[in-house]
Design a protein around this motif. Structure first.
Motif, PDB file in Angstrom:
ATOM      1  N   LYS A 270       0.713  -1.429   0.231  1.00 36.94           N
ATOM      2  CA  LYS A 270       0.012   0.048  -0.089  1.00 36.94           C
ATOM      3  C   LYS A 270       0.661   1.483   0.341  1.00 36.94           C
ATOM      4  N   ALA A 271       1.890   1.516   0.616  1.00 39.15           N
ATOM      5  CA  ALA A 271       2.654   2.341   0.562  1.00 39.15           C
ATOM      6  C   ALA A 271       2.823   2.911  -0.613  1.00 39.15           C
ATOM      7  N   PHE A 272       3.486   1.862  -1.660  1.00 37.96           N
ATOM      8  CA  PHE A 272       3.758   2.539  -3.394  1.00 37.96           C
ATOM      9  C   PHE A 272       2.533   2.771  -4.177  1.00 37.96           C
ATOM     10  N   ALA A 273       1.399   1.810  -3.638  1.00 35.65           N
ATOM     11  CA  ALA A 273       0.164   2.235  -4.487  1.00 35.65           C
ATOM     12  C   ALA A 273       0.025   3.223  -4.931  1.00 35.65           C
ATOM     13  N   PRO A 274      -0.855   3.492  -5.735  1.00 36.03           N
ATOM     14  CA  PRO A 274      -1.489   5.372  -6.416  1.00 36.03           C
ATOM     15  C   PRO A 274      -2.109   5.242  -4.809  1.00 36.03           C
ATOM     16  N   GLY A 275      -2.488   6.702  -5.237  1.00 32.56           N
ATOM     17  CA  GLY A 275      -3.907   6.789  -4.196  1.00 32.56           C
ATOM     18  C   GLY A 275      -2.920   7.771  -3.088  1.00 32.56           C
ATOM     19  N   VAL A 276      -3.852   8.849  -2.774  1.00 29.61           N
ATOM     20  CA  VAL A 276      -3.060   9.894  -1.276  1.00 29.61           C
ATOM     21  C   VAL A 276      -2.842   8.841  -0.192  1.00 29.61           C
ATOM     22  N   LYS A 277      -1.404   9.607   0.336  1.00 31.09           N
ATOM     23  CA  LYS A 277      -1.071   8.689   1.462  1.00 31.09           C
ATOM     24  C   LYS A 277      -1.457   9.840   2.534  1.00 31.09           C
ATOM     25  N   THR A 278      -1.012   9.663   3.629  1.00 29.85           N
ATOM     26  CA  THR A 278      -1.687   9.431   5.090  1.00 29.85           C
ATOM     27  C   THR A 278      -0.491   9.587   5.428  1.00 29.85           C
ATOM     28  N   PHE A 279       1.354   9.740   5.509  1.00 31.25           N
ATOM     29  CA  PHE A 279       1.857   9.374   6.148  1.00 31.25           C
ATOM     30  C   PHE A 279       3.046  10.607   5.344  1.00 31.25           C
ATOM     31  N   ASP A 280       3.776  11.203   6.050  1.00 31.19           N
ATOM     32  CA  ASP A 280       4.816  12.262   4.961  1.00 31.19           C
ATOM     33  C   ASP A 280       5.779  11.373   4.317  1.00 31.19           C
ATOM     34  N   PHE A 281       6.221  10.588   5.218  1.00 30.27           N
ATOM     35  CA  PHE A 281       7.080   9.411   4.008  1.00 30.27           C
ATOM     36  C   PHE A 281       7.254   8.540   5.044  1.00 30.27           C
ATOM     37  N   ASP A 282       7.063   7.278   3.876  1.00 32.40           N
ATOM     38  CA  ASP A 282       7.907   5.360   4.274  1.00 32.40           C
ATOM     39  C   ASP A 282       9.392   5.218   4.487  1.00 32.40           C
ATOM     40  N   ILE A 283       9.891   4.350   5.200  1.00 31.29           N
ATOM     41  CA  ILE A 283      10.501   3.878   5.276  1.00 31.29           C
ATOM     42  C   ILE A 283      10.386   1.883   5.718  1.00 31.29           C
ATOM     43  N   ASN A 284      10.201   1.630   4.599  1.00 30.09           N
ATOM     44  CA  ASN A 284      10.814   0.264   4.855  1.00 30.09           C
ATOM     45  C   ASN A 284      10.976  -0.652   3.581  1.00 30.09           C
ATOM     46  N   GLN A 285      12.539  -0.516   3.398  1.00 26.81           N
ATOM     47  CA  GLN A 285      12.960  -1.393   2.288  1.00 26.81           C
ATOM     48  C   GLN A 285      12.177  -1.410   0.494  1.00 26.81           C
ATOM     49  N   VAL A 286      11.480  -0.392   0.596  1.00 26.93           N
ATOM     50  CA  VAL A 286      10.669  -0.274  -0.749  1.00 26.93           C
ATOM     51  C   VAL A 286      12.254   0.435  -2.077  1.00 26.93           C
ATOM     52  N   SER A 287      12.542  -0.762  -3.109  1.00 26.19           N
ATOM     53  CA  SER A 287      13.437  -1.047  -3.556  1.00 26.19           C
ATOM     54  C   SER A 287      12.940   0.848  -4.695  1.00 26.19           C
ATOM     55  N   ILE A 288      13.833   1.351  -4.950  1.00 25.07           N
ATOM     56  CA  ILE A 288      13.182   2.875  -6.488  1.00 25.07           C
ATOM     57  C   ILE A 288      13.002   1.847  -7.209  1.00 25.07           C
ATOM     58  N   SER A 289      11.999   2.154  -8.111  1.00 26.93           N
ATOM     59  CA  SER A 289      11.719   1.633 -10.008  1.00 26.93           C
ATOM     60  C   SER A 289      11.234   2.629 -10.812  1.00 26.93           C
ATOM     61  N   THR A 290      11.156   2.094 -11.475  1.00 23.74           N
ATOM     62  CA  THR A 290      10.442   3.548 -12.839  1.00 23.74           C
ATOM     63  C   THR A 290       8.942   2.764 -12.688  1.00 23.74           C
ATOM     64  N   GLU A 291       9.116   1.907 -12.637  1.00 18.90           N
ATOM     65  CA  GLU A 291       7.534   1.665 -12.487  1.00 18.90           C
ATOM     66  C   GLU A 291       7.176   2.087 -11.231  1.00 18.90           C
ATOM     67  N   ARG A 292       7.686   1.816  -9.753  1.00 19.00           N
ATOM     68  CA  ARG A 292       6.720   2.781  -8.548  1.00 19.00           C
ATOM     69  C   ARG A 292       6.982   4.097  -8.976  1.00 19.00           C
ATOM     70  N   LYS A 293       7.949   4.897  -9.735  1.00 19.10           N
ATOM     71  CA  LYS A 293       7.730   6.226 -10.048  1.00 19.10           C
ATOM     72  C   LYS A 293       6.936   6.711 -10.386  1.00 19.10           C
ATOM     73  N   LYS A 294       5.984   6.125 -10.879  1.00 19.48           N
ATOM     74  CA  LYS A 294       4.817   6.247 -11.568  1.00 19.48           C
ATOM     75  C   LYS A 294       3.810   7.245 -10.917  1.00 19.48           C
ATOM     76  N   ALA A 295       3.564   5.893  -9.402  1.00 18.63           N
ATOM     77  CA  ALA A 295       2.640   6.080  -8.311  1.00 18.63           C
ATOM     78  C   ALA A 295       3.035   7.424  -6.993  1.00 18.63           C
ATOM     79  N   VAL A 296       4.105   6.711  -6.872  1.00 19.65           N
ATOM     80  CA  VAL A 296       5.288   8.193  -6.177  1.00 19.65           C
ATOM     81  C   VAL A 296       5.932   8.573  -6.416  1.00 19.65           C
ATOM     82  N   ASP A 297       6.469   9.654  -5.138  1.00 21.36           N
ATOM     83  CA  ASP A 297       8.170  10.138  -4.847  1.00 21.36           C
ATOM     84  C   ASP A 297       8.950   9.253  -4.621  1.00 21.36           C
ATOM     85  N   PHE A 298       9.952   8.984  -4.773  1.00 18.59           N
ATOM     86  CA  PHE A 298      10.992   8.753  -4.133  1.00 18.59           C
ATOM     87  C   PHE A 298      11.957   9.675  -3.455  1.00 18.59           C
TER      88      PHE A 298
END
Length: 294
Positions: free
Chosen positions: A111-139
């Protein structure tokens, strides 16, 4: 304003001059506002302790539950122990928020990197930066360079693997939505479909119970699993990074977040002054080299 003399030289009547003077006189007002916003964005928006956060004066940080070692200790992200907990507080301090101003929130990994408005300022959870994920969130900038590793029970066929080819006939598993699972499908390309689990502890349980031959996790997690959770397991090896850029974990922010540049600057500063390296040495010192599977 530098156009005014040129305009005046071309003026052919007092009326025209008056009109042009009025137009030019009005023009700088919106330009000044835009300029103020552009420079103020870094100045005002990134002012220490005064960011446009979810809750004024607080910094809301999210991670999954349970929070695994060595990234967190005792499943308590707020205690400051474990690599990611320590990094989170270091970033918070860099942004002007002390420990008492940090609020932790539980958000499932996917859910952390799924599309949609976030309820947090930033998430830290071993999330790898990827081009695909950047379509839905910022890193943010990457705070940790990581490799993926294979874990198998000692004495099994999987534990004796020395190459990627040796893994192709095995039943492999990993957490859904992770780079670990991608490495199975894109690098190993096994004959059997990989088992995907919603939580890492489910993958570990399946390994214990013999439901899969091996599982894939990031290397530090692999060292923790084999030393503390499944002591009759071993790290078979690690994968080489794919492509020229190393895989990195990044802090996840809402798409288009005003905080992204501020958080990235904080991470960059921690890397530059040696804080990230020191925290890595403190909390991930066991993650030494493992054989590379080719």
């Amino acid at each position: 304003m530098h156009l005014a003399p040129r305009v005046l030289r071309r003026a052919i009547s007092a009326a025209t001059i008056a009109l042009l003077a009025t137009a030019v006189g009005c023009a700088p007002q919106p330009e000044e506002k835009a300029s103020d916003q552009a420079s103020g964005s870094a100045g005002t928006t990134c002012a220490k302790g005064k960011l446009a956060t979810q809750t004024s004066g607080k910094l809301t940080i999210a991670t999954d539950e349970p929070a695994y070692e060595p990234w967190f200790e005792d499943d308590k992200p707020a205690n400051g122990k474990g690599f990611e907990s320590a990094v989170a507080y270091a970033v918070a301090k860099q942004l002007g928020y002390d420990k008492s101003a940090v609020v932790w929130q539980s958000v499932p990994f996917n859910k952390a990197f799924a599309p949609g408005v976030k309820t947090f300022d930033f998430d830290i959870n071993q999330v790898s930066i990827s081009t695909e994920r950047k379509k839905a969130v910022d890193f943010s900038s990457g705070y940790y360079d990581v490799r993926q590793a294979v874990i198998a029970l000692k004495g099994t066929k999987a534990a004796k693997a020395t190459s990627i080819a040796d893994l192709k006939g095995l039943k492999l598993g990993a957490q859904v939505g992770t780079t670990s699972l991608n490495y199975i499908s894109d690098v190993v390309k096994p004959k059997q479909e990989a088992a995907a689990y919603s939580k890492n502890d489910q993958a570990i349980s399946s390994l214990k119970n013999g439901q899969v031959d091996a599982i894939v996790t990031d290397l530090p997690t692999a060292f923790y699993v084999t030393s503390a959770e499944v002591t009759n397991a071993r790290i078979v090896g690690q994968f080489e990074n794919q492509g020229g850029t190393p895989e990195q974990f990044g802090l996840v922010l809402d798409k288009g977040s005003d905080l992204t540049s501020c958080v990235s600057s904080a991470v960059d500063a921690l890397r530059k002054d040696g804080t990230l390296a020191a925290l890595e040495k403190q909390w991930l010192s066991d993650a030494v080299d493992a054989p590379v599977l080719k």
